[in-house]
Design a protein around this motif. Structure first.
Motif, PDB file in Angstrom:
ATOM      1  N   ILE A  47       0.861  -1.183   0.000  1.00 20.41           N
ATOM      2  CA  ILE A  47       0.000   0.000   0.000  1.00 20.41           C
ATOM      3  C   ILE A  47       0.894   1.228   0.000  1.00 20.41           C
ATOM      4  CG2 ILE A  47      -1.816   1.230   1.230  1.00 20.41           C
ATOM      5  CD1 ILE A  47      -2.631  -1.596   2.321  1.00 20.41           C
ATOM      6  N   ASP A  48       0.706   2.092  -1.005  1.00 23.15           N
ATOM      7  CA  ASP A  48       1.589   3.250  -1.142  1.00 23.15           C
ATOM      8  C   ASP A  48       1.115   4.434  -0.302  1.00 23.15           C
ATOM      9  OD1 ASP A  48      -0.367   4.647  -2.649  1.00 23.15           O
ATOM     10  OD2 ASP A  48       0.559   4.157  -4.574  1.00 23.15           O
ATOM     11  N   LYS A  49       1.859   5.543  -0.354  1.00 24.67           N
ATOM     12  CA  LYS A  49       1.567   6.710   0.490  1.00 24.67           C
ATOM     13  C   LYS A  49       0.229   7.359   0.165  1.00 24.67           C
ATOM     14  CE  LYS A  49       4.090   9.950  -2.414  1.00 24.67           C
ATOM     15  NZ  LYS A  49       5.146  10.955  -2.459  1.00 24.67           N
ATOM     16  N   ASN A  50      -0.330   7.068  -1.018  1.00 33.14           N
ATOM     17  CA  ASN A  50      -1.636   7.597  -1.405  1.00 33.14           C
ATOM     18  C   ASN A  50      -2.768   6.629  -1.092  1.00 33.14           C
ATOM     19  OD1 ASN A  50      -0.573  10.038  -2.495  1.00 33.14           O
ATOM     20  ND2 ASN A  50       0.088   8.876  -4.279  1.00 33.14           N
ATOM     21  N   ASN A  51      -2.448   5.553  -0.353  1.00 34.42           N
ATOM     22  CA  ASN A  51      -3.392   4.508   0.048  1.00 34.42           C
ATOM     23  C   ASN A  51      -3.897   3.676  -1.127  1.00 34.42           C
ATOM     24  OD1 ASN A  51      -4.271   3.385   2.520  1.00 34.42           O
ATOM     25  ND2 ASN A  51      -6.362   4.026   2.100  1.00 34.42           N
ATOM     26  N   VAL A  52      -3.135   3.666  -2.229  1.00 35.58           N
ATOM     27  CA  VAL A  52      -3.431   2.782  -3.354  1.00 35.58           C
ATOM     28  C   VAL A  52      -2.885   1.404  -3.001  1.00 35.58           C
ATOM     29  CG1 VAL A  52      -3.041   2.300  -5.805  1.00 35.58           C
ATOM     30  CG2 VAL A  52      -3.360   4.658  -5.027  1.00 35.58           C
ATOM     31  N   VAL A  53      -3.710   0.383  -3.187  1.00 33.06           N
ATOM     32  CA  VAL A  53      -3.308  -0.989  -2.895  1.00 33.06           C
ATOM     33  C   VAL A  53      -2.740  -1.605  -4.166  1.00 33.06           C
ATOM     34  CG1 VAL A  53      -4.079  -3.251  -2.078  1.00 33.06           C
ATOM     35  CG2 VAL A  53      -5.132  -1.168  -1.159  1.00 33.06           C
ATOM     36  N   MET A  62      -1.794  -5.584 -10.225  1.00 32.19           N
ATOM     37  CA  MET A  62      -2.975  -4.730 -10.276  1.00 32.19           C
ATOM     38  C   MET A  62      -2.857  -3.637  -9.228  1.00 32.19           C
ATOM     39  SD  MET A  62      -6.014  -7.505 -10.436  1.00 32.19           S
ATOM     40  CE  MET A  62      -7.107  -6.337 -11.234  1.00 32.19           C
ATOM     41  N   SER A  63      -3.562  -2.544  -9.457  1.00 28.44           N
ATOM     42  CA  SER A  63      -3.752  -1.542  -8.408  1.00 28.44           C
ATOM     43  C   SER A  63      -5.240  -1.492  -8.086  1.00 28.44           C
ATOM     44  CB  SER A  63      -3.239  -0.169  -8.845  1.00 28.44           C
ATOM     45  OG  SER A  63      -3.959   0.316  -9.954  1.00 28.44           O
ATOM     46  N   TYR A  64      -5.537  -1.113  -6.841  1.00 29.41           N
ATOM     47  CA  TYR A  64      -6.924  -1.001  -6.391  1.00 29.41           C
ATOM     48  C   TYR A  64      -7.046   0.333  -5.665  1.00 29.41           C
ATOM     49  CZ  TYR A  64     -11.328  -2.302  -4.108  1.00 29.41           C
ATOM     50  OH  TYR A  64     -12.627  -2.359  -3.667  1.00 29.41           O
ATOM     51  N   ASP A  65      -7.870   1.215  -6.208  1.00 25.24           N
ATOM     52  CA  ASP A  65      -8.013   2.554  -5.646  1.00 25.24           C
ATOM     53  C   ASP A  65      -9.474   2.980  -5.770  1.00 25.24           C
ATOM     54  OD1 ASP A  65      -7.367   5.045  -4.568  1.00 25.24           O
ATOM     55  OD2 ASP A  65      -6.704   5.857  -6.484  1.00 25.24           O
ATOM     56  N   ASN A  66     -10.066   3.368  -4.648  1.00 28.44           N
ATOM     57  CA  ASN A  66     -11.464   3.822  -4.626  1.00 28.44           C
ATOM     58  C   ASN A  66     -12.411   2.834  -5.299  1.00 28.44           C
ATOM     59  OD1 ASN A  66     -10.993   6.257  -3.215  1.00 28.44           O
ATOM     60  ND2 ASN A  66     -10.259   7.211  -5.097  1.00 28.44           N
ATOM     61  N   GLY A  67     -12.204   1.547  -5.023  1.00 22.96           N
ATOM     62  CA  GLY A  67     -13.096   0.527  -5.542  1.00 22.96           C
ATOM     63  C   GLY A  67     -12.873   0.120  -6.983  1.00 22.96           C
ATOM     64  N   GLU A  68     -11.802   0.626  -7.618  1.00 24.67           N
ATOM     65  CA  GLU A  68     -11.533   0.307  -9.021  1.00 24.67           C
ATOM     66  C   GLU A  68     -10.195  -0.399  -9.176  1.00 24.67           C
ATOM     67  OE1 GLU A  68     -12.171   3.321 -11.958  1.00 24.67           O
ATOM     68  OE2 GLU A  68     -13.614   4.349 -10.691  1.00 24.67           O
ATOM     69  N   PHE A  69     -10.199  -1.477  -9.978  1.00 25.18           N
ATOM     70  CA  PHE A  69      -8.990  -2.196 -10.319  1.00 25.18           C
ATOM     71  C   PHE A  69      -8.409  -1.683 -11.622  1.00 25.18           C
ATOM     72  CE2 PHE A  69     -11.056  -5.562  -7.781  1.00 25.18           C
ATOM     73  CZ  PHE A  69      -9.999  -5.902  -6.948  1.00 25.18           C
ATOM     74  N   VAL A  70      -7.073  -1.644 -11.686  1.00 22.17           N
ATOM     75  CA  VAL A  70      -6.366  -1.426 -12.945  1.00 22.17           C
ATOM     76  C   VAL A  70      -5.359  -2.554 -13.053  1.00 22.17           C
ATOM     77  CG1 VAL A  70      -4.845   0.098 -14.253  1.00 22.17           C
ATOM     78  CG2 VAL A  70      -6.647   1.079 -12.821  1.00 22.17           C
ATOM     79  N   SER A  71      -5.339  -3.229 -14.213  1.00 21.31           N
ATOM     80  CA  SER A  71      -4.458  -4.360 -14.422  1.00 21.31           C
ATOM     81  C   SER A  71      -3.251  -3.931 -15.251  1.00 21.31           C
ATOM     82  CB  SER A  71      -5.218  -5.467 -15.165  1.00 21.31           C
ATOM     83  OG  SER A  71      -4.372  -6.556 -15.413  1.00 21.31           O
ATOM     84  N   TYR A  72      -2.060  -4.405 -14.850  1.00 25.74           N
ATOM     85  CA  TYR A  72      -0.812  -4.143 -15.551  1.00 25.74           C
ATOM     86  C   TYR A  72      -0.196  -5.490 -15.906  1.00 25.74           C
ATOM     87  CZ  TYR A  72      -1.522   0.280 -13.161  1.00 25.74           C
ATOM     88  OH  TYR A  72      -2.071   1.454 -12.673  1.00 25.74           O
ATOM     89  N   LYS A  73      -0.284  -5.885 -17.161  1.00 29.05           N
ATOM     90  CA  LYS A  73       0.257  -7.187 -17.559  1.00 29.05           C
ATOM     91  C   LYS A  73       1.579  -7.022 -18.243  1.00 29.05           C
ATOM     92  CE  LYS A  73      -3.712 -10.048 -17.660  1.00 29.05           C
ATOM     93  NZ  LYS A  73      -4.272 -11.216 -18.234  1.00 29.05           N
TER      94      LYS A  73
END
Length: 73
Positions: A47-53, A62-73
């Motif tokens: 979990i980064d300093k901006n609270n992004v998981v 993947m990142s998870y922020d405010n209920g949204e996933f972003v995938s990085y393949k």
């Protein structure tokens, strides 16, 4: 349990072979592939300093922020 991290709100995130379990002190929540994970095999969580998981799986990051996933393949 393969990974554990605590966010700025005090929620504990557990990465397992069956997805993610989140404990807020009283309630458990589960996140799995049907909820947006690219794989249920979660190997790492940070979990980064901006609270992004940030979630590392056996099928990508993947990142998870405010209920949204972003995938990085």
């Amino acid at each position: 349990v393969q990974a554990i991290a605590e966010d700025k709100k005090g929620k504990i995130w557990f990465g397992t072979k069956g997805g993610i379990s989140i404990y807020d002190g009283s309630v458990w929540t589960s996140i799995k592939m049907e909820d947006g994970l690219v794989s249920n095999n979660v190997l790492s969580i940070a979990i980064d300093k901006n609270n992004v998981v940030w979630i590392g799986t056996d099928n990508g990051v993947m990142s998870y922020d405010n209920g949204e996933f972003v995938s990085y393949k």
